[in-house]
Design a protein around this motif. Structure first.
Motif, mmCIF file in Angstrom:
data_model
loop_
_atom_site.group_PDB
_atom_site.id
_atom_site.type_symbol
_atom_site.label_atom_id
_atom_site.label_comp_id
_atom_site.label_asym_id
_atom_site.label_seq_id
_atom_site.Cartn_x
_atom_site.Cartn_y
_atom_site.Cartn_z
ATOM 1 N N GLY A 1 0.800 -1.215 0.000
ATOM 2 C CA GLY A 1 0.000 0.000 0.000
ATOM 3 C C GLY A 1 0.835 1.268 0.000
ATOM 4 N N MET A 2 0.216 2.335 -0.500
ATOM 5 C CA MET A 2 0.920 3.617 -0.487
ATOM 6 C C MET A 2 -0.042 4.792 -0.450
ATOM 7 S SD MET A 2 2.322 3.992 -4.416
ATOM 8 C CE MET A 2 2.916 5.648 -4.092
ATOM 9 N N GLY A 3 -1.304 4.534 -0.058
ATOM 10 C CA GLY A 3 -2.293 5.602 -0.054
ATOM 11 C C GLY A 3 -1.932 6.758 0.855
ATOM 12 N N GLU A 4 -1.479 6.445 2.075
ATOM 13 C CA GLU A 4 -1.118 7.510 3.016
ATOM 14 C C GLU A 4 0.092 8.291 2.508
ATOM 15 O OE1 GLU A 4 -3.314 4.392 5.379
ATOM 16 O OE2 GLU A 4 -1.672 4.345 3.917
ATOM 17 N N TYR A 5 1.077 7.565 1.990
ATOM 18 C CA TYR A 5 2.265 8.245 1.471
ATOM 19 C C TYR A 5 1.904 9.148 0.291
ATOM 20 C CZ TYR A 5 6.664 9.008 -0.999
ATOM 21 O OH TYR A 5 7.729 9.585 -1.652
ATOM 22 N N ALA A 6 1.094 8.639 -0.638
ATOM 23 C CA ALA A 6 0.725 9.441 -1.803
ATOM 24 C C ALA A 6 -0.018 10.707 -1.384
ATOM 25 C CB ALA A 6 -0.136 8.609 -2.755
ATOM 26 N N ARG A 7 -0.914 10.568 -0.412
ATOM 27 C CA ARG A 7 -1.670 11.733 0.054
ATOM 28 C C ARG A 7 -0.754 12.751 0.730
ATOM 29 N NH1 ARG A 7 -5.795 9.258 2.402
ATOM 30 N NH2 ARG A 7 -4.600 8.715 4.252
ATOM 31 N N SER A 8 0.075 12.278 1.651
ATOM 32 C CA SER A 8 0.945 13.205 2.371
ATOM 33 C C SER A 8 2.021 13.794 1.465
ATOM 34 C CB SER A 8 1.562 12.528 3.593
ATOM 35 O OG SER A 8 2.259 11.359 3.245
ATOM 36 N N LEU A 9 2.453 13.026 0.449
ATOM 37 C CA LEU A 9 3.432 13.565 -0.498
ATOM 38 C C LEU A 9 2.821 14.703 -1.308
ATOM 39 C CD1 LEU A 9 6.186 13.467 -1.897
ATOM 40 C CD2 LEU A 9 5.258 11.684 -3.416
ATOM 41 N N ALA A 10 1.559 14.538 -1.733
ATOM 42 C CA ALA A 10 0.898 15.613 -2.483
ATOM 43 C C ALA A 10 0.789 16.878 -1.640
ATOM 44 C CB ALA A 10 -0.494 15.151 -2.941
ATOM 45 N N ILE A 11 0.475 16.712 -0.361
ATOM 46 C CA ILE A 11 0.403 17.873 0.527
ATOM 47 C C ILE A 11 1.786 18.486 0.711
ATOM 48 C CG2 ILE A 11 -0.090 18.588 2.897
ATOM 49 C CD1 ILE A 11 -2.312 16.422 2.906
ATOM 50 N N ALA A 12 2.813 17.652 0.872
ATOM 51 C CA ALA A 12 4.177 18.162 1.048
ATOM 52 C C ALA A 12 4.640 18.942 -0.175
ATOM 53 C CB ALA A 12 5.132 17.000 1.332
ATOM 54 N N ARG A 13 4.336 18.441 -1.348
ATOM 55 C CA ARG A 13 4.705 19.164 -2.578
ATOM 56 C C ARG A 13 4.016 20.530 -2.623
ATOM 57 N NH1 ARG A 13 7.439 16.122 -6.328
ATOM 58 N NH2 ARG A 13 7.215 13.839 -6.281
ATOM 59 N N ALA A 14 2.747 20.560 -2.221
ATOM 60 C CA ALA A 14 2.018 21.831 -2.225
ATOM 61 C C ALA A 14 2.593 22.798 -1.200
ATOM 62 C CB ALA A 14 0.534 21.577 -1.955
ATOM 63 N N VAL A 15 3.048 22.278 -0.066
ATOM 64 C CA VAL A 15 3.695 23.128 0.938
ATOM 65 C C VAL A 15 4.966 23.739 0.360
ATOM 66 C CG1 VAL A 15 4.988 23.053 3.109
ATOM 67 C CG2 VAL A 15 2.729 21.997 2.968
ATOM 68 N N SER A 16 5.749 22.935 -0.349
ATOM 69 C CA SER A 16 6.979 23.449 -0.960
ATOM 70 C C SER A 16 6.687 24.492 -2.022
ATOM 71 C CB SER A 16 7.770 22.286 -1.569
ATOM 72 O OG SER A 16 8.298 21.456 -0.560
ATOM 73 N N ALA A 17 5.551 24.319 -2.727
ATOM 74 C CA ALA A 17 5.180 25.326 -3.730
ATOM 75 C C ALA A 17 4.724 26.618 -3.078
ATOM 76 C CB ALA A 17 4.077 24.767 -4.635
ATOM 77 N N ARG A 18 4.001 26.522 -1.959
ATOM 78 C CA ARG A 18 3.524 27.721 -1.263
ATOM 79 C C ARG A 18 4.678 28.441 -0.572
ATOM 80 N NH1 ARG A 18 -1.478 29.137 1.351
ATOM 81 N NH2 ARG A 18 -2.438 27.950 -0.336
ATOM 82 N N TRP A 19 5.587 27.656 0.046
ATOM 83 C CA TRP A 19 6.734 28.231 0.752
ATOM 84 C C TRP A 19 8.017 27.619 0.174
ATOM 85 C CZ3 TRP A 19 2.578 26.299 3.776
ATOM 86 C CH2 TRP A 19 1.862 27.259 4.510
ATOM 87 N N PRO A 20 8.626 28.220 -0.799
ATOM 88 C CA PRO A 20 9.851 27.644 -1.377
ATOM 89 C C PRO A 20 10.960 27.401 -0.351
ATOM 90 C CG PRO A 20 8.988 29.356 -2.803
ATOM 91 C CD PRO A 20 8.175 29.414 -1.542
ATOM 92 N N ALA A 21 10.940 28.145 0.771
ATOM 93 C CA ALA A 21 11.969 27.974 1.791
ATOM 94 C C ALA A 21 11.597 26.930 2.844
ATOM 95 C CB ALA A 21 12.246 29.310 2.482
ATOM 96 N N ALA A 22 10.452 26.246 2.661
ATOM 97 C CA ALA A 22 10.015 25.256 3.646
ATOM 98 C C ALA A 22 10.999 24.089 3.731
ATOM 99 C CB ALA A 22 8.630 24.742 3.283
ATOM 100 N N ARG A 23 11.141 23.530 4.921
ATOM 101 C CA ARG A 23 11.896 22.293 5.120
ATOM 102 C C ARG A 23 10.870 21.181 5.339
ATOM 103 N NH1 ARG A 23 16.876 22.210 7.644
ATOM 104 N NH2 ARG A 23 16.676 19.933 7.569
ATOM 105 N N VAL A 24 10.986 20.132 4.547
ATOM 106 C CA VAL A 24 10.062 19.001 4.650
ATOM 107 C C VAL A 24 10.876 17.739 4.879
ATOM 108 C CG1 VAL A 24 8.285 17.633 3.509
ATOM 109 C CG2 VAL A 24 8.367 20.111 3.136
ATOM 110 N N HIS A 25 10.465 16.957 5.862
ATOM 111 C CA HIS A 25 11.184 15.724 6.192
ATOM 112 C C HIS A 25 10.160 14.612 6.393
ATOM 113 C CE1 HIS A 25 15.047 13.956 7.817
ATOM 114 N NE2 HIS A 25 14.168 13.027 8.165
#
Length: 368
Positions: free
Chosen positions: A21-45
């Motif tokens: 399975g990868m549903g949770e990862y796919a969902r959280s990855l999409a949110i993480a990508r959007a965070v990086s787009a909103r804040w280019p200086a964001a740190r995501v781990h």
């Protein structure tokens, strides 16, 4: 960025992860990508299981653990204390000690529940006092409205904010779709898209991907252009030019294929909801215990049909839809008419409010 938002977030993402399975990862990855787009200086781990097939290719900083992070509180707590996130996003994962560690360093805590068991967990009083935002991973008509006890607890504790995430789906990109269809030699509205997901260890469904694949081979053999996206299947090689086999696809490209397909065949997880949100006729097959109830609700809403986890039954239902254009078009139209909210935009806006330290408010649903 909203006025008053002081800085780009330091986001620690902890989804359930493992060999299947990868549903949770796919969902959280999409949110993480959007965070990086909103804040280019964001740190995501990310914190991920080393057994997850996608772990090695994660596009953000990653700490690998022996299995799903839920089972490794000391390592998660050490990561929280070392990374010093401003927000920790738990997707169907987490232990009380992990949430407490996040609050101890002053981080905001977001919890996503995608199943009834996890939703109940998030509505325990001890967790409600630790969680700032509780996002329910499906629309209200699928996940169910807040019950009387849930509402009473919210009134008693005064937190967290509860939101229905509706659907997490990358925005449409016509140029990306044209390029992808050209690369695969496909025409819009002319093919069946089969997305079984990452497989499952559930009893009776260990060979779920193979059953989906067998259905894809049969549909292609009957002349239907078919795209199968999934892990390798033993004996799955085929020379049939009507069958395109793809090991994986970037989320944004998968979304474009879903929008362009004539019919989507999917399991009862997040891919089902994405297909419906794309306004495409969808055939759903349950491969895990929680999916059957979810599929029944979606079928009752008239926005998809269902089949058994059996190659022959999948093929029969798919052919029925492909040969009945009015029925297929009606499914697609009802799906498009749901008007599901953009869960990615909702998530990022909510994170921005958390960053700005805006006061808590009861929120059962947020649109746009």
């Amino acid at each position: 960025m909203m006025p008053g938002s002081p800085q780009a977030p330091r986001l620690l993402v902890i989804p359930v992860s493992g060999a299947y399975g990868m549903g949770e990862y796919a969902r959280s990855l999409a949110i993480a990508r959007a965070v990086s787009a909103r804040w280019p200086a964001a740190r995501v781990h990310f914190a991920l299981s080393r057994d997850a097939p996608y772990a090695a290719g994660a596009p953000f900083e990653t700490t690998l653990m022996p299995s799903s992070p839920t089972f490794h509180s000391p390592a998660v707590i050490e990561l929280i204390e070392r990374f010093r996130p401003t927000v920790v996003l738990f997707d169907n994962a987490g232990r009380t000690a992990q949430l407490r560690a996040a609050k101890r360093i002053g981080a905001k805590v977001v919890y996503i529940s995608a199943r009834k068991r996890q939703r109940n967990k998030a509505f325990r009083l001890v967790w409600m006092k630790l969680i700032d935002e509780h996002w329910i991973a499906y629309p209200e008509f699928i996940a169910g409205s807040l019950g009387l006890v849930e509402r009473l607890k919210l009134r008693l504790v005064g937190r967290p904010i509860v939101r229905y995430l509706d659907v997490v789906l990358p925005p449409t990109d016509p140029e990306r779709q044209r390029a992808l269809l050209s690369r695969l030699g496909l025409n819009r509205g002319s093919f069946v898209l089969i997305v079984p997901g990452g497989g499952t260890g559930h009893p009776g469904a260990a060979d779920a991907v193979a059953r989906f694949h067998a259905a894809g081979v049969a549909l292609a053999a009957s002349g239907e252009p078919t795209v199968f996206i999934g892990s390798s299947v033993a004996g799955g090689a085929t020379a049939d030019p009507q069958l395109r086999m793809l090991q994986s696809l970037a989320q944004a490209e998968l979304a474009e294929l879903m929008r362009a397909a004539r019919l989507i065949v999917a399991n009862g997880g997040s891919t089902l909801l994405q297909g419906i949100a794309c306004g495409t006729a969808t055939l759903a097959i349950p491969i895990a215990g929680d999916q059957a109830k979810r599929i029944r609700r979606v079928v009752a809403a008239g926005v998809c049909t269902r089949a058994l986890l059996d190659a022959g039954d999948i093929v029969r239902h798919a052919r029925d839809l492909l040969q009945d254009e009015p029925a297929r078009a009606a499914l697609a139209a009802r799906a498009a008419g749901l008007g599901l909210a953009d869960g990615i935009a909702m998530a990022v806006d909510a994170l921005e409010r958390l960053q700005a330290n805006q006061p808590h408010q009861h929120k059962v649903r947020v649109r746009g």
